[in-house]
Design a protein around this motif. Structure first.
Motif, mmCIF file in Angstrom:
data_model
loop_
_atom_site.group_PDB
_atom_site.id
_atom_site.type_symbol
_atom_site.label_atom_id
_atom_site.label_comp_id
_atom_site.label_asym_id
_atom_site.label_seq_id
_atom_site.Cartn_x
_atom_site.Cartn_y
_atom_site.Cartn_z
ATOM 1 N N GLN A 36 -8.294 12.408 -12.794
ATOM 2 C CA GLN A 36 -8.314 13.184 -11.588
ATOM 3 C C GLN A 36 -9.707 14.143 -11.359
ATOM 4 O O GLN A 36 -10.431 14.200 -10.239
ATOM 5 C CB GLN A 36 -7.035 13.928 -11.327
ATOM 6 C CG GLN A 36 -7.092 14.538 -9.791
ATOM 7 C CD GLN A 36 -5.731 15.243 -9.600
ATOM 8 O OE1 GLN A 36 -4.686 15.165 -10.509
ATOM 9 N NE2 GLN A 36 -5.458 16.046 -8.439
ATOM 10 N N LEU A 37 -9.833 14.997 -12.542
ATOM 11 C CA LEU A 37 -11.071 15.743 -12.466
ATOM 12 C C LEU A 37 -12.474 14.948 -12.278
ATOM 13 O O LEU A 37 -13.405 15.664 -11.700
ATOM 14 C CB LEU A 37 -11.026 16.659 -13.663
ATOM 15 C CG LEU A 37 -9.771 17.696 -13.628
ATOM 16 C CD1 LEU A 37 -9.807 18.326 -14.908
ATOM 17 C CD2 LEU A 37 -9.983 18.804 -12.400
ATOM 18 N N LEU A 38 -12.387 14.080 -13.159
ATOM 19 C CA LEU A 38 -13.648 13.648 -13.165
ATOM 20 C C LEU A 38 -13.794 12.522 -11.810
ATOM 21 O O LEU A 38 -15.312 12.411 -11.234
ATOM 22 C CB LEU A 38 -13.906 12.357 -14.098
ATOM 23 C CG LEU A 38 -13.735 12.783 -15.706
ATOM 24 C CD1 LEU A 38 -13.320 11.717 -16.866
ATOM 25 C CD2 LEU A 38 -15.175 13.277 -15.835
ATOM 26 N N ALA A 39 -12.732 12.180 -11.001
ATOM 27 C CA ALA A 39 -12.968 11.324 -9.775
ATOM 28 C C ALA A 39 -13.352 12.234 -8.708
ATOM 29 O O ALA A 39 -13.737 11.815 -7.644
ATOM 30 C CB ALA A 39 -11.834 10.394 -9.761
ATOM 31 N N THR A 40 -12.617 13.276 -8.713
ATOM 32 C CA THR A 40 -12.571 14.128 -7.370
ATOM 33 C C THR A 40 -13.140 15.381 -7.383
ATOM 34 O O THR A 40 -13.248 16.339 -6.479
ATOM 35 C CB THR A 40 -11.244 14.493 -7.083
ATOM 36 O OG1 THR A 40 -10.662 15.164 -8.105
ATOM 37 C CG2 THR A 40 -10.408 13.074 -6.912
ATOM 38 N N THR A 41 -13.813 15.904 -8.682
ATOM 39 C CA THR A 41 -14.564 17.185 -8.620
ATOM 40 C C THR A 41 -15.964 17.035 -9.429
ATOM 41 O O THR A 41 -16.269 15.967 -9.968
ATOM 42 C CB THR A 41 -13.712 18.284 -9.426
ATOM 43 O OG1 THR A 41 -14.071 17.801 -10.967
ATOM 44 C CG2 THR A 41 -12.370 18.319 -8.959
#
Length: 334
Positions: free
Chosen positions: A281-286
């Motif tokens: 989630q962090l890699l994809a959205t931040t």
């Protein structure tokens, strides 16, 4: 419920890859055995859906495309009950089999029967997309088990709407009220007496026993969600251990280990799956740096994080970010 929504997403042509990458999962997640999603994920899920689709009424429009809930024990409970009302009464005991995010209550008010569509948390209770999609899903299901006889007489929603009220009423085919005290679905009380041509007492008893067994299995898995919530709180402290989590739960480590075994998992597996989901989630959205993501996911060193992520996904974190954010970029460009 998520599987039904997923089918509707595909019918509508939503870029499901882009939606799931923003959530840190892939489409195989939808077909996880005994799939349950945390209540808080509803907020992220519907926001991602609205962003990717560009549709401010995505919940309403997906609700129109939801397939009927078929081939599951709740359907069998209704069909094997003598009347729709009897099926409704029995199904209330097992509604967790459809969704953990919503609960229903039932009462009669004059010529109408009413279902109160409560939610597991306040944020979900006022979530426009979820409310409208869930209500339409119930109506579709009730129509399928009453041979098309079911219809709503009025729907009330807690959420407010600045526009599109007439469109919503047209979709539901009845009066729709916004800004109400509760989410409610009204229908003629006469429908409670609708008889089922498939009523069979022996099958009904069998289906109730099966439903009870399924709910019991879900209750065993509740411990997984509790552990994940505590893991999320402890990650940045570096003290994510079985003993620490057990202490926060107020139980002995041996008891926690046993309950996780009963849920067909282990502490290490729950921790690894949570870290992997959070990392994606962090890699994809931040735009957080890899070093910061290493810290946020509770790893002590970047090398340990790289090895674990490569083992989980088959890609390096940088490769995954490039792939996931590349899909989002194409969506934004379109």
């Amino acid at each position: 419920m998520l599987r039904l929504i997923y089918e509707a997403m595909k019918k509508k042509g939503v870029d499901t890859d882009a939606v799931f990458s923003r959530l840190g999962v892939d489409e195989s997640y939808v077909y996880t055995d005994q799939l349950r999603t945390p209540h808080s994920a509803q907020l992220y899920f519907w926001q991602a859906l609205e962003d990717v689709s560009g549709d401010p009424d995505i919940g309403l429009h997906l609700g129109q495309l939801l397939p009927a809930y078929k081939g599951q024990v709740l359907e069998y409970l209704f069909l094997s009950s003598p009347t729709f009302g009897e099926g409704l009464r029995r199904a209330q005991n097992y509604q967790r089999l459809l969704s953990d995010a919503a609960n229903t209550d039932f009462f009669i008010e004059g010529d109408n029967a009413c279902m109160v569509l409560d939610a597991a948390c306040d944020d979900v209770r006022r979530l426009k997309h979820f409310n409208e999609c869930f209500a339409l899903g119930l109506i579709t299901f009730f129509r399928s088990i009453t041979d098309g006889q079911f219809y709503p007489s009025r729907v009330e929603f807690e959420h407010s709407r600045e526009q599109g009220q007439e469109h919503v009423a047209e979709v539901f085919g009845c009066e729709v009220v916004f800004g109400a005290e509760e989410n409610r679905l009204y229908f003629p009380v006469s429908l409670l007496q609708h008889t089922s041509p498939h009523a069979e007492p022996e099958l009904l008893d069998l289906h109730e026993r099966f439903a009870s067994e399924q709910v019991a299995r879900l209750e065993k898995k509740d411990i997984v969600g509790q552990v994940e919530r505590i893991v999320a709180e402890l990650l940045d402290s570096g003290e994510v251990t079985l003993d620490a989590v057990a202490g926060r739960l107020g139980i002995k480590p041996r008891t926690l280990r046993t309950r996780l075994t009963e849920a067909e998992t282990s502490f290490n597996q729950v921790l690894a799956e949570f870290r992997y989901r959070l990392a994606r989630q962090l890699l994809a959205t931040t735009d957080e740096s890899i070093d910061e993501i290493v810290y946020l996911t509770g790893f002590s060193e970047p090398s340990t994080f790289y090895r674990a992520f490569k083992r989980w996904s088959g890609m390096t974190p940088i490769e995954y970010r490039r792939t996931a954010q590349g899909k989002d970029a194409m969506v934004d460009a379109m």
